[in-house]
Design an enzyme around this catalytic site. Structure first.
Site, PDB file in Angstrom:
ATOM      1  N   ASP A  44       7.875   8.011 -11.866  1.00  0.00           N
ATOM      2  CA  ASP A  44       9.206   7.511 -11.957  1.00  0.00           C
ATOM      3  C   ASP A  44       9.803   6.284 -12.630  1.00  0.00           C
ATOM      4  O   ASP A  44      10.731   6.207 -12.745  1.00  0.00           O
ATOM      5  CB  ASP A  44       9.927   7.693 -10.747  1.00  0.00           C
ATOM      6  CG  ASP A  44       9.515   6.933  -9.521  1.00  0.00           C
ATOM      7  OD1 ASP A  44       8.461   6.072  -9.812  1.00  0.00           O
ATOM      8  OD2 ASP A  44       9.901   6.878  -8.450  1.00  0.00           O
ATOM      9  N   SER A  45       8.518   5.531 -13.063  1.00  0.00           N
ATOM     10  CA  SER A  45       8.675   4.469 -13.956  1.00  0.00           C
ATOM     11  C   SER A  45       9.463   4.934 -15.353  1.00  0.00           C
ATOM     12  O   SER A  45      10.040   3.993 -15.824  1.00  0.00           O
ATOM     13  CB  SER A  45       7.387   3.881 -14.282  1.00  0.00           C
ATOM     14  OG  SER A  45       6.445   4.872 -14.791  1.00  0.00           O
ATOM     15  N   ASP A  83       5.189  12.131 -10.164  1.00  0.00           N
ATOM     16  CA  ASP A  83       5.916  11.364  -9.030  1.00  0.00           C
ATOM     17  C   ASP A  83       6.982  12.160  -8.406  1.00  0.00           C
ATOM     18  O   ASP A  83       7.478  13.045  -9.075  1.00  0.00           O
ATOM     19  CB  ASP A  83       6.370  10.225  -9.725  1.00  0.00           C
ATOM     20  CG  ASP A  83       5.782   8.664  -9.157  1.00  0.00           C
ATOM     21  OD1 ASP A  83       4.922   9.015  -8.216  1.00  0.00           O
ATOM     22  OD2 ASP A  83       6.095   7.768  -9.764  1.00  0.00           O
ATOM     23  N   LYS A 113       2.609  12.327  -6.093  1.00  0.00           N
ATOM     24  CA  LYS A 113       2.652  11.089  -5.720  1.00  0.00           C
ATOM     25  C   LYS A 113       3.838  10.696  -4.765  1.00  0.00           C
ATOM     26  O   LYS A 113       4.799  11.035  -5.390  1.00  0.00           O
ATOM     27  CB  LYS A 113       2.294   9.880  -6.723  1.00  0.00           C
ATOM     28  CG  LYS A 113       2.157   8.615  -5.943  1.00  0.00           C
ATOM     29  CD  LYS A 113       1.505   7.703  -7.219  1.00  0.00           C
ATOM     30  CE  LYS A 113       2.502   7.253  -8.091  1.00  0.00           C
ATOM     31  NZ  LYS A 113       3.895   6.500  -7.756  1.00  0.00           N
ATOM     32  N   GLU A 115       5.542   7.530  -2.371  1.00  0.00           N
ATOM     33  CA  GLU A 115       5.491   6.090  -1.888  1.00  0.00           C
ATOM     34  C   GLU A 115       5.491   5.953  -0.248  1.00  0.00           C
ATOM     35  O   GLU A 115       6.687   6.871   0.309  1.00  0.00           O
ATOM     36  CB  GLU A 115       6.603   5.401  -2.552  1.00  0.00           C
ATOM     37  CG  GLU A 115       6.455   5.427  -4.120  1.00  0.00           C
ATOM     38  CD  GLU A 115       7.559   4.234  -4.789  1.00  0.00           C
ATOM     39  OE1 GLU A 115       8.178   3.633  -3.988  1.00  0.00           O
ATOM     40  OE2 GLU A 115       7.618   4.171  -5.883  1.00  0.00           O
ATOM     41  N   GLU A 182      -0.367  -1.029  -5.163  1.00  0.00           N
ATOM     42  CA  GLU A 182       0.354  -1.779  -6.152  1.00  0.00           C
ATOM     43  C   GLU A 182       0.870  -3.152  -5.578  1.00  0.00           C
ATOM     44  O   GLU A 182       1.422  -3.388  -4.568  1.00  0.00           O
ATOM     45  CB  GLU A 182       1.885  -0.880  -6.531  1.00  0.00           C
ATOM     46  CG  GLU A 182       2.421  -1.748  -7.558  1.00  0.00           C
ATOM     47  CD  GLU A 182       3.691  -0.928  -8.027  1.00  0.00           C
ATOM     48  OE1 GLU A 182       3.935   0.070  -7.646  1.00  0.00           O
ATOM     49  OE2 GLU A 182       4.408  -1.609  -9.122  1.00  0.00           O
TER      50      GLU A 182
END
Ligand code: KIV
Length: 278
Positions: A44-45, A83, A113, A115, A182
């Protein structure tokens, strides 16, 4: 043949490093594929590096599906992780399975993925029950930017160190097959990597992890104003592209582009072409 979960798990057992890069388009995906990078993350960057937003929060499920489809279509080797965007899994396990299922079905990704740590172990269990491989992501959580205030290294205090270790153990026991670490200190990343049996992939976590991930534009040096300590730029893409665009502009303005060799003519006579073009 695409890389599989089993091959990634075996790499950790054998002490072989895992390579991962983000990608969002066909050009870079083809180059990553050609170089047999193990994994692509459609992160999602993309909200920041493709869309130019200041954080990742606005990225939608449809946008992740759109970019992941492109990445799947243009690669045959890497294992592809999509993501899950902000608010596509935080609400409850039902939403998480429904949204992850849609991403996998419509995009062709191999895994998702999410978070977060301990708080998401039930969600991870539900995803794994639905046969969706899950990559966890702990340490700095970009989707928590409004709580954090800014992107900074996590786990420096004893209390936060222990919480992140606990998160890693919970992700493993919930069924995640890999964990992204991260922006955490080397010592913490090393301890996690030695504690869990699933691979750890670091970004800003030192070289003791089982593998590394970087955002493709960062590695290529796409933005000279972005210089975090953890980043190694392998190219000065910003300068190379900027110089090319500037040269093109000059060439068009002084009529040296298109040149004779870039032009179609009705006549086949070289002399006529030379006299036409002078
Ligand atoms: O969105 C992303 O690209 C990521 C990586 C930085 C790990 O989560």
């Amino acid at each position: 043949m695409r890389v599989t979960v089993n091959q990634l798990l075996k790499k950790k057992k054998k002490g072989e490093k895992i390579t991962m890069l983000t990608s969002y388009d066909s050009l870079f995906t083809k180059l990553i594929d050609k170089n047999e990078i193990d994994m692509i993350l459609v992160g999602d960057s993309l909200g920041m590096v493709v869309q130019g937003n200041e954080n990742t929060l606005g990225v939608t499920i449809d946008e992740i599906i759109y970019h992941t489809k492109i990445v799947v279509r243009n690669s045959s080797y890497p294992f592809i992780v999509a993501d899950m965007p902000f608010m596509s899994y935080q609400t409850n396990s039902y939403d998480a399975v429904k949204n992850a299922g849609r991403i996998i079905k419509e995009s062709g990704a191999n895994a998702v993925k999410i978070e977060g740590g301990v708080e998401f172990s039930e969600t991870i269990k539900a995803l794994v029950r639905a046969s969706i491989p899950v990559v966890g992501h702990i340490g700095l959580l970009p989707q928590s930017i409004n709580q954090l205030g800014k992107f900074k290294v996590q786990g420096k205090t004893e209390k936060k160190h222990n919480k992140i270790i606990e998160d890693a153990k919970k992700l493993e026991s919930a069924g995640a097959f890999m964990i992204v670490l991260e922006a955490i200190p080397y010592e913490l990343a090393k301890e996690i990597t030695q504690t869990v049996s699933i691979p750890t992939i670091g970004i800003g976590a030192g070289n003791a992890t089982d593998g590394q991930v970087l955002v493709i534009y960062d590695l290529l040096g796409g933005d000279s104003s972005f210089n975090p300590k953890f980043l190694k730029k392998y190219l000065n893409l910003e300068k190379l592209v900027s110089d090319a665009i500037s040269e093109y502009k000059k060439d068009v303005e002084n009529s040296s582009f298109p040149a004779m060799e870039n032009t179609f003519f009705k006549t086949k006579s070289k002399e006529e072409i030379i006299s036409l073009y002078s």
